[in-house]
Design an enzyme around this catalytic site. Structure first.
Site, PDB file in Angstrom:
ATOM      1  N   HIS A 114      81.340 -57.666  50.862  1.00 49.59           N
ATOM      2  CA  HIS A 114      82.650 -57.023  50.719  1.00 49.59           C
ATOM      3  C   HIS A 114      82.807 -56.589  49.272  1.00 49.59           C
ATOM      4  CE1 HIS A 114      84.236 -57.876  54.657  1.00 49.59           C
ATOM      5  NE2 HIS A 114      83.788 -59.116  54.576  1.00 49.59           N
ATOM      6  N   CYS A 135      82.236 -51.640  51.037  1.00 54.58           N
ATOM      7  CA  CYS A 135      83.313 -50.666  50.890  1.00 54.58           C
ATOM      8  C   CYS A 135      83.293 -50.153  49.458  1.00 54.58           C
ATOM      9  CB  CYS A 135      84.661 -51.332  51.147  1.00 54.58           C
ATOM     10  SG  CYS A 135      84.779 -52.060  52.789  1.00 54.58           S
TER      11      CYS A 135
END
Lengths: 378, 503
Positions: free
Chosen positions: A155, A197
């Site tokens: 992440h 991301c």
């Protein structure tokens, strides 16, 4: 006349062949690297981040298949999904739904696992500043002729990557680590791939030469996961790495695909996010860099026409150990539970330190008979 | 004419060079053959590699070993004039013309299968390598045969006297399964006795744990002073020796350490045959980790070489204990087979093993009433296990006859159907209660306990009785049994007798 024609045909064929050989030889040595390394990191913990482990393992699988041995791969998995109690099929990590492909395999070697996957350990592996007792399998022993593939997944956000939900690495730190590697001549060329991301933010700050970077999404975009499996209950892979794996499955060690093909992996129609890449720091033309320069392993094959004569069979010399002082007394096994000795030991301890109180010892003065304890022979 | 001769030689030159190039091209196109061989640690691969580029890419370690043997035999036959009998290929030794030096190392493998009362099955693998050598004196050991080199180097570098390390997942249920062969705590456990020549034991311990973490792919580097102790009374050395100063002993445990394929892979690589031949082919991670209990361990200690105990041998034991549980409820116990447990069958013993055996524990069922083992074997063996004399059916894998005509051994253990009947009707909230009926055959002279676990549901507030402190009453269970009785047999009830005698 006919002979002349035949000769000219042969000559042209010959010249064409030789040019081909030269081209092959030239390309073989053009990249300038002699060995390949891979550092594959999954930074996420917890069962619902199964897909990050599957991402890393699928790159591991491709890299191993294309020739990089385990001794040259540093695999870091922040959590254990395969033998997790929630896994309905233990010792497996699947990348495709319906359990088609087990990327965990049967001979995986994870070098850093669980709590060992930290920002500090990652940077130490890259820069080589590890404590002296670190075993070889946990070190990146690259030199100035090594091509290194670094793959990160987890992440992330704008300018940072999260490690295990407790700490972060920033793009500035990463860029500085690569600069340290360059200054210490720890790589020849480095390919950096990140699937998180806003992944493109992580390569914005690079400034060292010979770096090429790919990311699964631009700043402001999220990288999406691919497909869930209803039996396992979580998403199995991220989209970018899923299509990357599909692309790599078609590559074999002698393949001639180059980096431009890699940049085309997962267009927006498949990935929903826009993958990005950065090649301005790379000194060669990306079109001349083969996929196997980073994902595969260099094989220097010298073809020889000589024959080697085998030597005579090895004669085993009867090696008598130096027995000048023959062991006269025989060895013996130790008493496994010498009760009297133990109690004596405790008494001695108390005698030496009168202040100590031993509530468990009884001072009744009874002699404890020593019983030969039954050693349970294994 | 000169031109003619020139062109002919040029033509010949061209043809030769063309031939050379075509050979070069054909040899370039077989690079894939060597790739698979890199994973296999094979010290003899150098001589074999050039030949094998043309063969199939699946290079098996023992295949090369056998090829090596054939090559050795060939050279020997050339040198010797008289005929010698074929050597025993099960343990390839470096045999020469004159006397055969006895190999100083020996490898044995065995598997013990014990069906448990609860219907689970306990499989215990043991691989033992014995080597008469000296790691501790000056001359460095450099030639390793059956003993793994990585462990040998660990022993000599860190002056290890004894080393015991185990990785366990699961919890051993003694009440249901009995006693294990070797108990081990969940997680990782490591205890080491150092030689008394070590000056700084703590430093050596730290380095040793780091090296072992690399060898076994485990986080053993987290072992430090916060989880290490020096037991003073227990953990006496299991090997030979007389000094037991506990300053040289270190014990540490990491209860959170997980065991998975990455720990099994290097463990398998320590075996002489790897996982390619012998009993180790059964060690497939997908089945092994899908179990109630899994424990793998490595034990190194010095032992007596023979009964006189004047010389020391080093013993390396690798043990793997696994308990597979059954899943089908209410249908009685099922059938187990090697294929069902490990998804593999056995085709051969490890050629480097001097003995390779499977033992099936039939002590609880000597007459074959409760379960049946097939293929049947006439070999029986008795052994003392943990103070208990137990009987085993023995399968010797070094005998070709064990594998029969199908060339593969798949042991079946079939539980004889004890006719039972279970009828269970689960309850429905506010509609009906649980009903459980079981027809059970009780073993004689025993105590049988039937327990049922239940959950309590919440009551609606209107359902509370005025005196809820009483709780709820549960009805009694009823046991119906057939008891031999003369009165019940008598159907003639016309005689004068009290009423209660005709109950």
């Amino acid at each position: 006349m006919k002979i002349l024609g035949l000769l000219s045909l042969l000559a042209t064929h010959l010249s064409a062949n030789s040019v081909n050989i030269e081209e092959n030889a030239g390309q073989f040595f053009s990249s300038g690297h002699t060995n390949n390394w891979a550092v594959l990191v999954c930074t996420s913990r917890f069962w619902f981040n199964y897909r990050h482990v599957a991402n890393t393992l699928s790159v591991y699988r491709s890299v191993k298949r294309l020739g990089i041995p385990d001794s040259h791969i540093v695999l870091m998995l922040a959590d254990d999904m395969a033998c997790n109690h929630r896994n309905p099929k233990p010792a497996t990590v699947f990348s495709h739904k319906n359990m088609e492909l087990n990327v965990y395999g049967d001979d995986v070697e994870v070098d850093y696992r669980g709590y060992e996957v930290t920002v500090e350990n990652f940077l130490r592996v890259l820069t080589g500043r590890l404590p002296p007792s670190t075993p070889r399998s946990k070190r990146l022993l690259s030199d100035d002729r090594s091509n290194i593939l670094i793959y990160l997944t987890g992440h992330g956000g704008n300018g940072f990557l999260k490690f295990q939900d407790s700490e972060e690495i920033s793009n500035v730190e990463l860029a500085d680590a690569f600069q340290q590697m360059w200054q210490k001549r720890r790589y020849n060329e480095l390919l950096f791939i990140i699937d998180t991301c806003q992944g493109a933010s992580m390569y914005e700050r690079f400034y060292s030469p010979n770096l090429m970077a790919l990311a699964s999404s631009q700043v402001g975009e999220d990288s999406l996961s691919h497909q869930p499996d209803l039996a396992i209950g979580v998403h199995l892979m991220d989209r970018y790495t899923f299509y990357l794996l599909e692309f790599l499955e078609d590559i074999h060690p002698a393949s001639k695909s180059n980096m431009n093909d890699l940049f085309k992996v997962c267009p927006k129609s498949q990935c929903v996010s826009t993958p990005g890449h950065r090649t301005d720091l790379f000194l060669r033309d990306p079109g001349s860099a083969l996929i196997t320069d980073f994902f595969g392993s260099v094989r220097k094959v010298e073809i020889t026409m000589e024959t080697v004569n085998l030597t005579d069979p090895i004669e085993q010399v009867e090696q008598n150990f130096v027995n000048e002082d023959l062991q006269k007394e025989s060895y013996s096994y130790v008493d496994q539970l010498p009760v009297s000795e133990i109690i004596h030991q405790g008494l001695q301890l108390v005698n030496n330190n009168p202040g100590l109180s031993h509530p468990h010892l009884s001072f009744t003065g009874q002699s404890v008979c020593c019983r030969p304890s039954s050693i349970s022979s294994i | 004419m000169a031109a003619h001769r020139c062109s002919r030689s040029a033509l010949l030159l061209v043809l030769c060079s063309l031939c050379l190039f075509s050979i070069a091209e054909s040899q370039e196109t077989t690079p894939a053959g060597d790739h698979r061989a890199t994973g296999v640690d094979n010290p003899q691969s150098v001589t074999g590699s050039t030949e094998q580029m043309a063969e199939q890419p699946t290079v098996v370690e023992e295949e090369e070993e056998e090829e090596e043997d054939r090559r050795w035999e060939a050279t020997r036959d050339e040198v010797e004039t008289e005929n010698t009998s074929a050597p025993d290929t099960s343990a390839p030794t470096f045999e020469v013309h004159s006397s055969v030096p006895k190999p100083k190392d020996d490898f044995q493998e065995e598997l013990v299968i014990r069906p448990l009362h609860s219907g689970d099955i306990y499989a215990s693998f043991q691989f033992r390598t014995l080597w008469e050598t000296d790691f501790t004196t000056g001359n460095k050991v450099s030639h390793y045969r059956l003993f793994p080199k990585s462990l040998g180097q660990v022993i000599s570098k860190f002056s290890v006297r004894e080393l015991h390390i185990s990785f366990t997942q699961g919890y051993w249920r003694t009440m249901q399964w009995g006693q294990p062969f070797l108990p081990s705590p969940p997680g990782a456990e490591l205890w080491v006795w150092f030689q008394d020549s070590v000056t700084d034991v703590d430093e050596t311990w730290k380095e040793l744990t780091n090296v072992l973490s690399g060898i076994f792919c485990a986080s053993l580097n987290f072992i430090d002073s916060t989880n290490t102790v020096q037991p003073s009374a227990s953990f006496k050395p299991l090997g030979i020796g007389n000094v037991t100063d506990h300053r040289f002993l270190r014990y540490a445990t990491l209860p959170r350490e997980i065991v998975c394929t990455e720990n099994l892979t290097p463990w398998k690589k320590l075996l002489p045959c790897g996982s390619k031949a012998g009993l180790a082919v059964l060690l497939k991670s997908e089945k092994l980790f899908h179990s109630s209990f899994h424990s793998q361990a490595v034990h190194i200690r010095p032992v007596c070489k023979d009964w006189q105990c004047k010389t020391k041998s080093w013993e390396l034991r690798q043990t793997l204990n696994v308990v597979f549980d059954l899943h089908t409820p209410g249908q009685g116990k099922q059938e187990w087979s090697l294929f069902k447990m490990f998804s593999r069958t056995l085709t051969e013993a490890c050629p480097l093993a001097s003995s390779s055996k499977i033992y099936v524990d039939i002590t609880d069922d000597p007459q074959g009433e409760q379960f049946e083992v097939s293929p049947a074997t006439h070999l029986l063996s008795q052994a003392m296990v943990l103070g208990d004399r137990r009987t085993f059916s023995l399968y010797d894998l070094t005998q070709q006859i064990t594998f029969g005509t199908v060339r593969s051994l798949n042991l079946h253990i079939r539980w004889k159907s004890s006719e039972g009947y279970i009828h269970y009707q689960p309850s429905k909230d506010r509609v009906r209660p649980h009903l459980l009926e079981m027809l059970v055959q009780l073993p004689p002279n025993s105590v049988t306990e039937v327990t049922v676990q239940f959950e309590r549901a919440l009551l609606k507030w209107t359902e509370y009785t005025p005196d809820p402190n009483h709780g709820f009453y549960v009805g009694s269970s009823v046991i119906s049994s057939l008891v031999p009785s003369i009165v019940a047999m008598d159907t003639n009830s016309t005689r004068e007798q009290p009423l209660f005698s005709s109950l």
